[in-house]
Each structure stands twice: as C-alpha cells, then as structure tokens.
Design an enzyme around this catalytic site. Sequence first.
Site, PDB file in Angstrom:
ATOM      1  N   SER A   1       0.812  -1.223   0.000  1.00  0.00           N
ATOM      2  CA  SER A   1       0.000   0.000   0.000  1.00  0.00           C
ATOM      3  C   SER A   1       0.840   1.264   0.000  1.00  0.00           C
ATOM      4  O   SER A   1       0.774   2.088   0.928  1.00  0.00           O
ATOM      5  CB  SER A   1      -0.941  -0.028   1.194  1.00  0.00           C
ATOM      6  OG  SER A   1      -1.653  -1.230   1.153  1.00  0.00           O
TER       7      SER A   1
ATOM      8  N   ASP B   1      -3.806  -1.681  -1.400  1.00  0.00           N
ATOM      9  CA  ASP B   1      -4.902  -2.078  -0.491  1.00  0.00           C
ATOM     10  C   ASP B   1      -6.267  -1.597  -0.989  1.00  0.00           C
ATOM     11  O   ASP B   1      -7.295  -2.245  -0.745  1.00  0.00           O
ATOM     12  CB  ASP B   1      -4.645  -1.624   0.959  1.00  0.00           C
ATOM     13  CG  ASP B   1      -4.295  -0.153   1.102  1.00  0.00           C
ATOM     14  OD1 ASP B   1      -4.206   0.549   0.072  1.00  0.00           O
ATOM     15  OD2 ASP B   1      -4.097   0.300   2.245  1.00  0.00           O
TER      16      ASP B   1
ATOM     17  N   ARG C   1       7.550   6.084  -4.139  1.00  0.00           N
ATOM     18  CA  ARG C   1       7.947   6.801  -2.922  1.00  0.00           C
ATOM     19  C   ARG C   1       7.323   6.091  -1.728  1.00  0.00           C
ATOM     20  O   ARG C   1       6.331   5.387  -1.855  1.00  0.00           O
ATOM     21  CB  ARG C   1       7.478   8.262  -2.956  1.00  0.00           C
ATOM     22  CG  ARG C   1       5.978   8.434  -3.058  1.00  0.00           C
ATOM     23  CD  ARG C   1       5.494   9.872  -3.102  1.00  0.00           C
ATOM     24  NE  ARG C   1       4.050   9.931  -3.235  1.00  0.00           N
ATOM     25  CZ  ARG C   1       3.393   9.880  -4.399  1.00  0.00           C
ATOM     26  NH1 ARG C   1       4.068   9.772  -5.543  1.00  0.00           N
ATOM     27  NH2 ARG C   1       2.071   9.921  -4.429  1.00  0.00           N
TER      28      ARG C   1
END
Length: 657
Positions: free
Chosen positions: A304, A357, A319
């Site tokens: 996620s 997610d 990132r």
Amino acid sequence: MYLSCTLTTFSDSRLRTTIPPQEIEYQRRRRATFTHIDSSNADIRFVDPRRSQEPAPPSKATTITVSVPSRLTGLSLGQFLPVLALILALIVQFFVPVYRRFNYQDQALRPVREAVCPSTPFEPPTCLPPPALAPQELHTFDSLSSRNMALAEAAQKVAKEFDYTTAQLNEAVEEFLREMDEGLAQDGTSLSQIPTYVTAVPNGTEKGLYMSVDLGGTNFRVCSIQLHGNTTFSLTQSKVKIPTEIMTAATAEELFAFLAKQIQLFLKEHHTEHYEGHMERIATGSTEKGYREQEIFSLGFTFSFPVHQIGINKGLLMRWTKGFDIADAIGRDVCGLLQTEIDKLDLPVRVAALVNDTVGTLMARSYTSPGKTGTLVGAIFGTGTNGAYVEKLARVTKLVARKENAEVGAYDASTGEMVVNTEWGSFDNALAVLPNTPYDAALDAESVNPGIQMFEKRVSGMFLGEVLRRAIVALLQTNEVPLFKDENSSLNELHSTTQVGRDSPLFARWGLDSSFLSVAHGDASPGLRITRQALDRDLGVSAASVEDAEAIKVMAAAVGRRAARLSAVALGAIVLESGRLDTVTGDEEADVVDIGVDGSLVEFYPGFEDYIREALREINGIGPAGEKRIRIGIAKDGSGVGAALSALVAGKQNLAK
Ligand code: BGC
C-alpha cells in the site's frame, strides 16, 4: 484508592491516623493529586488508581502511617515537638480540601503549579513559565462563566478554521476531476492514476485456496484464504507489528527478509503438512513427481504505497509514505524483492499479483457485496488514505504511450475496463484548493515528506491526531485562553487544580493518537468523563475541567468533520466521473453506486460516513437524490481477500510468470 504518606528520612516507630471511608470516597471522586510538597523532606501523594499499576484496594478505612526515625527516639520533648508539628501540618493539609468543600470561598491554600514545558516542536517559547498564580480573589459565578465563555469562544474560533464550505467543496471536486484526467494521460502528475492491470472485478463465484500478504502501515499480515464461490470465504491470518527500525532500514533486503520470515512462520504454523512436504522434497532432492506447479501457493501481495505498476506482478516503488523511509528500495520492483527473499528460504510461494490495499478492498467488496452492480470504488480511510476505481480502459491513455516504449505488461483488454489506483493522498500537492491552517502547514514542514501527500495529511488517521495536538498546544500557549488553566481548585468541579505534566505527550510530536479524536467526538458521557479520563491517561492532563473537555471535543469534531468532507471530494468526483448517476433504470438495486471502504477512521470515527454523506449532498451533480443512490459498505480487512482474488484473476489470465 491508594493513599500513602511518608516522611522520607524516617524509618522506625510509627504514628497512625485513620481516614474514614467517606473521605476516601470523596478523595476518589476529586481524584486528588497532591504533588510534592517538598518541605522538610515530606512527600504526600494521593495516587489515582487509574494511573497506578496497583489494583485499587476496596474502599475501607485507610491508615496514614508516619514513621519516626530511630535516632529521634528518646529525644527530649523540646526536640521532638518540631517533628510533631510537621506531622500535624501534613494531616491538616490532607483535611483542608474537606473543609474547603463546605467553605467554597476559602482560597487560602493554593497548590504548587509546575512549569508547562514542551519538549518539541514548538518554539518559542520552548518552555512556558508557570502561569502566575492568580491573586486571592473570590470567584463568583459570573467570573467563572465569563471565563468558561472565553474558553468556549476560543475553541469555536479554532474549530472555525477547519470549516470547509460548500463552495470550497465544489471547487475541490472540479480540481479533482481535472487531476484525474491529467493523471490518466501522463506520468508524474499530482494524482498518480496508476493502471493496475486488473481488468475485471469478481462476482462472488470465485473458488480456491490462495495466500496474501499485506504491507501497508503499522502491521504486516499474512493470510491464507479459502474462497468458497458463494460470496463467502474462510480466512486464516497472522499479524505482526513492523518494528520501527525495519520501517527505516538501511537496505530493502532487511525489510523484505523480515516479510519472508513472517511468511515462513505462517506456513509452518498454519499449513504445516504442506510446508514440511515441500521442505522434504527439497531436502531429498526428489524429482520423482517433478516440480508440481499446484503445490506452490499463489500469493497476492498487497503493497500500500505508490508503485509504478508495469505488470500484474511487477511494480517499481515510487515513494514511501506513512513513516516508511528506505531509500534503497525506491525505483525497485517490490515483487521481485519479496520473491528473492522467499526463494532464499525455499518457500512454496510465488508472488502472483501486486495490489494496492484500495484495489484489494475494491475486489473484496465486489466479491462479497450484495446485488447486481459491481463495486465502483475501493477506498481506505485509515493510517493513510487512497482510492481505486473502475475506469474505462480507453480513458487510460498513458498506457498507450507506455506500450510504444514497450514499458507495459500484458493485460486482458476484453473487458474494456481497468482498475486505476488514484493515489489520492497526493491530490492537490500544490494546495490550490485544499485548506491550509497554520497547524497543517507546521505539520507538513516537519514531516518526512514536505509538500507531498497533502490530501492525506488532512484526511488520514496518521495525521489527524497531530493536527489536533498542534491546535490544542496553540491554545495552551495563548495566555488569555483558560485551557487547562484551572490553577485554583474552586474553578473546577473536581475541586482540584488542572495539571499538564512536563512530559505530557501533548508536547511531543505525534504525541496524540488519532483514536483520541474518536473518543472525544463520540463522548456523550455525563461531564465528558470519558474524554477527561483519556486526557489524564493518554495525555498527562490531570483534573481537566468539563469546559476543557468541551473545548477539546469541539476542536476534535472540527478536525474530523473536515477530514470527512475532504473524503467526499474524492469519492464524489469519482462517482461523477464514472457517469453512473447519469442513468436511472428504475430498478433500485441496479441503480446503486457501490463503494467499499475500510480503515480505522471510517470504521471507528463517530459519524464519519454521515459527514461524508452530508457533503455529497452539497456536491453539484450529486445532490440529495444522487447521494441516496450511493451505497457505502465496509469491506473489513478487504485487502487480504482482495489480494487473493487478484492472485486468482492473475492465474486465470495466466499472466503471472
Ligand atoms: C499510500 C497508498 C495506500 C494508502 C492507504 C497511502 O499512504 O500511498 O498506496 O493505499 O496509504 O493505505
């Protein structure tokens, strides 16, 4: 209640006095905390049972024991008298509050007040001087109520800073729609709009045994899921907290080795036969039956964080968010990193699908949700926030550009749709339409990723507590605002003074957990008892007054409501963009626009969905009629099941290598 009285340099013979049960009960109610009266080495403490590790003894008469030093035994009466005087003074000190109870205007004794000293990050002042003790004035009801009004007004003023008007809401929706389009056309935009290679959502008939792992925030989960094919499933899972040092490890290998180890432990515990059989085959080098593909678990990897996905089981980390910070992992394929560590342990597991997610939530909701319509959005409002939705494949134009550069993995285009992970946490990083209070600005400036995830920093659970904490401390530092400043016990119905401990988490960055917002906002207890207990237990603020708690509640509600209204911007824009509200069949069930949500905020923050709905009704193009058609349903722990479903879909399409 635990009552102790010691004269610290004394040790031997004892003088006793007995406190009656009614007094103990009264003291329990007032939750007295006498702090260090440091005269003559004497120390009297009333320890609140809620703050003490010791179980509270039954309410019976309690004895104060005062020890007398052996070197004093046998002293002359003249030498002993000062000691006796001190003992009597201590006992009188204890009974004064009782006396005060009946003499409201007697303000003779005022307790010592400590300096309020923030450790970080508020400068200046770094250390508030102890507030000057008020002159010995009589507090009339008038002065009390104007004082309380001042506090209530100050809290309302802060709350007002968190207002997000209908006009702002609609402006933000426009901007969201613009950024959605921009993100579908090119890379490197504020809203990432990541193509996920998932081109179909389940319908509840899927079957099989799959594994999934979920790395997304505080915990790492390993699951095995048996899909029964009738919209139901059975799930076995284990969960482990990710150690902080792993979240900021020096190398990606450290993190992924930790994850692989957890998978191994899970298999050993929950699929022992499967695991041992596999290890035995490896140990004996037996190839009699050949390497049987079906003995390998297909694993859906819920990861996620923003990933530049280039295939159903391939994605390069863009990132980190939510406090993770492992520079070495940026730009690398997270599935490859996990598979390498799994292979080092010879585990019978193949990473078959990589899902965010939100994608997992969308898949899980689609598998389990009632009715005919497939789910449109999967959204998380937890530690972080994000949403994925079903987009028309033709609109994902950046895939075409990538294809030309041979940067695109295979996918089944026959459905004409693809799930897109918006990464809406980064919506409006430029702050064109997002609100920006001084608390938001300071939080961002001191975060690990200033200028990034600006939407998330105003919406998600990781940040809301910190936003509120900063608002509270700002009020505390305003001398004329009487927050937590009942330095005179007559100001407080607890008949005690409010103390903010030097080391109160209020003064530490991230010191206020977002769950506190839910507690304060949802508190309907008489005298806001629950909030005051939480202030005491979690934030080191003892004997806060009802008015203090009310002020905190007002501010907590404002921070939460703004978060929900911003959430509605994202959801509303996607609903509008999908065009699903444009057609009406008249069949109520078919006209539903289904949204699956998960995360602590939406699950536990009281009224979060109601606030979202209130805002949806204010959005042009949705209105009350559109809002009624939107169904928001919890997909609890959906990401685990969703990842398994993605692994299944990947297997079906035979895309996973
Ligand atoms: C991440 C998203 C994730 C969301 C919810 C964000 O910080 O960037 O990828 O879906 O948190 O967990």
